[in-house]
Design an enzyme around this catalytic site. Structure first.
Site, short mmCIF file in Angstrom:
data_model
loop_
_atom_site.label_atom_id
_atom_site.label_comp_id
_atom_site.label_asym_id
_atom_site.label_seq_id
_atom_site.Cartn_x
_atom_site.Cartn_y
_atom_site.Cartn_z
N GLY A 59 0.78 -1.22 0.00
CA GLY A 59 0.00 0.00 0.00
C GLY A 59 0.81 1.27 0.00
O GLY A 59 0.50 2.23 -0.71
N THR A 60 1.87 1.31 0.81
CA THR A 60 2.66 2.54 0.90
C THR A 60 3.32 2.87 -0.43
O THR A 60 3.27 4.01 -0.89
CB THR A 60 3.72 2.40 2.01
OG1 THR A 60 3.06 2.35 3.28
CG2 THR A 60 4.67 3.59 2.01
N HIS A 93 -1.21 -7.96 2.49
CA HIS A 93 -1.24 -8.46 3.86
C HIS A 93 -2.48 -8.05 4.64
O HIS A 93 -2.67 -8.46 5.78
CB HIS A 93 0.04 -8.08 4.61
CG HIS A 93 0.12 -6.65 5.07
ND1 HIS A 93 -0.02 -6.30 6.39
CD2 HIS A 93 0.36 -5.52 4.40
CE1 HIS A 93 0.13 -4.99 6.51
NE2 HIS A 93 0.36 -4.49 5.31
N THR A 128 13.07 -6.82 -10.00
CA THR A 128 12.62 -8.18 -10.25
C THR A 128 11.32 -8.45 -9.50
O THR A 128 11.22 -8.18 -8.30
CB THR A 128 13.69 -9.19 -9.80
OG1 THR A 128 14.89 -8.91 -10.52
CG2 THR A 128 13.25 -10.62 -10.08
N CYS A 166 1.03 1.84 11.83
CA CYS A 166 2.24 2.59 11.50
C CYS A 166 2.46 3.76 12.46
O CYS A 166 3.57 4.30 12.54
CB CYS A 166 2.17 3.11 10.07
SG CYS A 166 0.72 4.12 9.75
#
Length: 384
Positions: free
Chosen positions: A72-73, A202, A238, A324
């Site tokens: 998300g960040t 997640h 990658t 967070c």
């Protein structure tokens, strides 16, 4: 063994067994780099391609519009900074709200340091901003509107489809981004008018470190990274093949029984609220228009961290708000935006459910919460 009840699923979720099973071959056997020309690379590239197709089908977008990220960040940063830097010559005004996730707010503050002007819209007492308020704040210089779909602390469902439609009818060139990290699997997702949409693995029973940004055709972004040009040149590096496979499988699990899961969540929320309302002094902060997986409630007179640890001692895990920010010991900017009194903010806890939360879990958590509040209220000068 002590019973444990995990009710902090907005922070992160356990990885589903089906997701672990889907990932395993890409750690062990099909471990190639998707950019390699040999068979191992082709196997990995095929897995990425099939996962992209699955996600596109479930979200109702084109395969070419799914860009894989680390979560998300990164998705929020790429969307907001990418659009702003790409469209600087067209305008320098960005519109968002005061209750966004820090990934959005900090991205906007970074852009302010680069000369962009950001309007942070107020919300009402339920954490809501109306399409009319968004439209009224648009200017000829507006290039980006970024408004979350579901608030991570309250569970408020913002009318992003209506907001996006109104913005586009006013000016089709304005880009609309929405952070959908807390929305997928918890409410219906309609992306017909949305240009950019962030999701994270997640939060939906995939592992940490995987996510996607939906980027509609024609939307210009300046990439955050320089490198090999993977993901249409927007996200070099990658690909995390196992994580991408996991994200697709987790979304499949969500969508194959979405209505049943939503009904289950509504039942859990109703039982939880029934129990909480019997606790003297409890104050519900989450509005009626919210996802059924999130309940924010305050117990004025009892510091949130004290109550949190009292619950943990009996095996119940909740949170004081966004994960967070919880270790930074600062007041919730979301609850402050609701203009709640300090004693309400400082005593607020967030309880969030997942597909693995049971009715028995809820009943146990409510009993533990009753005992903890009753015990702690005795020593509170506010409660005496």
């Amino acid at each position: 063994m002590r019973r444990e009840v995990y009710l902090d699923n907005n922070a992160t979720t356990p990885v589903a067994p089906e997701v672990v099973e889907a990932m395993a071959p890409y750690w062990r056997d099909h471990f190639g780099n998707p950019s390699s020309a040999h068979r191992k690379g082709v196997e990995a590239e095929r897995a990425v391609r099939m996962s992209r197709a699955t996600i596109a089908r479930l979200l109702g977008v084109k395969e070419s519009e799914v860009i894989f990220t680390s979560g998300g960040t990164e998705g929020d940063n790429l969307a907001i900074k990418g659009v702003a830097r790409a469209l600087r010559r067209r305008g320098t005004h960005i519109l968002t709200t005061k209750i966004e996730h820090p990934a959005v707010l900090e991205s906007c503050r970074d852009l302010e340091a680069e000369g962009f002007r950001v309007t942070y819209l107020d919300v009402d007492a339920e954490g809501m901003v109306t399409p009319e308020a968004v439209e009224a704040a648009l200017t000829p210089e507006t290039i980006l509107v970024s408004i979350m779909h579901v608030n991570n602390e309250l569970g408020t469902i913002l009318p992003i489809a209506e907001i996006a439609e109104r913005v586009k009818r006013r000016n089709p060139e304005i880009i609309v981004h929405s952070d959908g990290v807390q929305a997928v699997g918890k409410t219906l997702v309609d992306l017909r008018w949305v240009d950019l949409y962030t999701i994270s693995g997640h939060k939906i029973h995939a592992p940490k470190g995987t996510g996607a940004l939906i980027v509609r055709e024609g939307v210009r972004l300046v990439p955050l990274f320089s490198g090999g040009g993977q993901e249409r040149g927007l996200r070099s590096g990658t690909e995390n093949v196992a994580g991408i496979v996991a994200l697709a499988r987790a979304l499949e699990l969500m969508y194959e029984s979405l209505e049943q899961q939503l009904a289950h969540f509504r039942s859990l929320r109703a039982r939880f609220l029934e129990g909480v309302r019997q606790i003297p002094g409890a104050r519900l902060n989450s509005p009626e228009r919210s996802v059924p997986t999130t309940v924010n409630v305050s117990f004025p007179g009892i510091p949130a961290e004290v109550l949190l640890h009292a619950l943990e001692e009996e095996g119940v895990f909740a949170s004081t708000g966004a994960a967070c920010a919880s270790r930074k010991r600062r007041r919730s900017h979301v609850l402050e935006a609701l203009r709640l009194p300090p004693e309400v903010i400082d005593s607020s806890l967030r309880f969030s459910f997942s597909r693995y939360t049971t009715v028995e879990d809820i009943e146990w958590a409510v009993r533990v919460l009753h005992r903890a509040v009753e015990r702690l209220a005795i020593g509170s000068p506010v409660r005496r």
